[in-house]
Design an enzyme around this catalytic site. Structure first.
Site, mmCIF file in Angstrom:
data_model
loop_
_atom_site.group_PDB
_atom_site.id
_atom_site.type_symbol
_atom_site.label_atom_id
_atom_site.label_comp_id
_atom_site.label_asym_id
_atom_site.label_seq_id
_atom_site.Cartn_x
_atom_site.Cartn_y
_atom_site.Cartn_z
ATOM 1 N N ASN A 1 1.006 -1.176 0.022
ATOM 2 C CA ASN A 1 -0.085 -0.124 -0.067
ATOM 3 C C ASN A 1 0.825 1.135 0.220
ATOM 4 O O ASN A 1 1.986 1.117 0.009
ATOM 5 C CB ASN A 1 -1.080 0.100 1.136
ATOM 6 C CG ASN A 1 -2.317 0.634 0.905
ATOM 7 O OD1 ASN A 1 -2.468 1.525 0.362
ATOM 8 N ND2 ASN A 1 -3.494 -0.185 1.281
ATOM 9 N N HIS B 1 23.569 2.341 11.574
ATOM 10 C CA HIS B 1 24.812 3.432 11.359
ATOM 11 C C HIS B 1 25.628 3.247 12.625
ATOM 12 O O HIS B 1 24.936 2.690 13.729
ATOM 13 C CB HIS B 1 24.153 4.813 11.388
ATOM 14 C CG HIS B 1 23.470 5.293 10.350
ATOM 15 N ND1 HIS B 1 24.138 5.605 9.029
ATOM 16 C CD2 HIS B 1 22.100 5.039 10.105
ATOM 17 C CE1 HIS B 1 23.212 5.667 8.157
ATOM 18 N NE2 HIS B 1 22.174 5.480 8.588
ATOM 19 N N GLY C 1 -0.184 -1.477 9.220
ATOM 20 C CA GLY C 1 0.382 -0.056 8.786
ATOM 21 C C GLY C 1 1.158 0.555 9.757
ATOM 22 O O GLY C 1 1.066 0.430 10.900
ATOM 23 N N ALA D 1 -0.254 -3.372 13.428
ATOM 24 C CA ALA D 1 -0.078 -1.847 12.963
ATOM 25 C C ALA D 1 0.824 -1.236 14.004
ATOM 26 O O ALA D 1 0.467 -1.512 15.278
ATOM 27 C CB ALA D 1 -1.234 -1.131 12.757
ATOM 28 N N ARG E 1 0.344 -14.416 20.206
ATOM 29 C CA ARG E 1 -0.052 -15.599 20.333
ATOM 30 C C ARG E 1 -0.085 -16.348 18.842
ATOM 31 O O ARG E 1 0.606 -15.728 17.858
ATOM 32 C CB ARG E 1 -1.634 -15.502 20.434
ATOM 33 C CG ARG E 1 -2.729 -14.867 19.452
ATOM 34 C CD ARG E 1 -3.921 -14.638 19.845
ATOM 35 N NE ARG E 1 -4.717 -13.872 18.768
ATOM 36 C CZ ARG E 1 -5.085 -14.563 17.540
ATOM 37 N NH1 ARG E 1 -4.945 -15.658 17.209
ATOM 38 N NH2 ARG E 1 -5.868 -13.598 16.836
#
Length: 196
Positions: free
Chosen positions: A83, A113, A140, A158, A181
């Site tokens: 997406n 880094h 997301g 998310a 789980r």
């Protein structure tokens, strides 16, 4: 040994070397070309992605915008979907299996880094590969850190920050991401009974 070879071998490398700058410019130009294409130019979008990425299968779809460092170090499997706003820093290999779903605003970062400022300020960095298995769903806003492997059939919730390997067949979430789980038959959606 070139800086690119050092980068791909997981060694410290100079990110501002001419060979790596040239490779990043190539990727930036292709990302710009992809992101500037009309949303209804399906064939054009797929063609640019196939030129940009190191390896794809037949069915690959990435929503605009998309950004990456090199592109050539990214391999995605069949039925790949990402997406909006996917960012992949592919200084090391990024391998994503078949039927992977990636939600909006996900970052996949192989680059890291040095902790010591003098080394970091000198442009040194290193990278570790990321592997995402088959049938994985990344929620997301998730951020995936260098060196992580996510097992087959796993769901990452998310907003997670994935700093360590996540096994197959689990639901994992959080900051840092951890297994919540296992996925079970109870997770099957009820059969469609004709309701609208």
């Amino acid at each position: 040994m070139t800086e690119r070879e050092k980068m791909l071998a997981g060694m410290n490398y100079d990110a501002f070397s001419e060979d790596l700058k040239k490779a990043r410019i190539r990727a930036k130009l292709l990302c710009r070309k992809f992101n500037d294409l009309a949303p209804d130019d399906d064939s054009g979008r797929v063609a640019v992605i196939k030129e940009l990425l190191g390896k794809t299968r037949k069915n690959v779809w990435i929503e605009q915008p998309f950004l990456c460092d090199y592109g050539e170090n990214i391999e995605v499997g069949e039925n790949f979907y990402a997406n909006y706003n996917l960012v992949i820093l592919d200084c090391a290999k990024v391998t994503i299996g078949d039927n992977a779903f990636i939600a909006p605003n996900v970052g996949i970062y192989t680059a890291a880094h040095p902790i010591v400022a003098s080394q970091r300020n000198g442009g040194m960095e290193f990278a570790a590969p990321i592997t995402i298995g088959n049938n994985v769903w990344i929620g997301g806003g998730t951020q995936i850190c260098p060196g992580v492997t996510i097992g087959d059939n796993t769901v990452i919730g998310a907003g997670s920050v994935v700093t360590k390997d996540i096994p197959a067949n689990v639901v994992a979430a959080g900051v840092p991401c951890r297994v919540m789980r296992e996925i079970t038959l109870d997770d099957l959606l009820p059969e469609d009974e004709g309701e609208v």
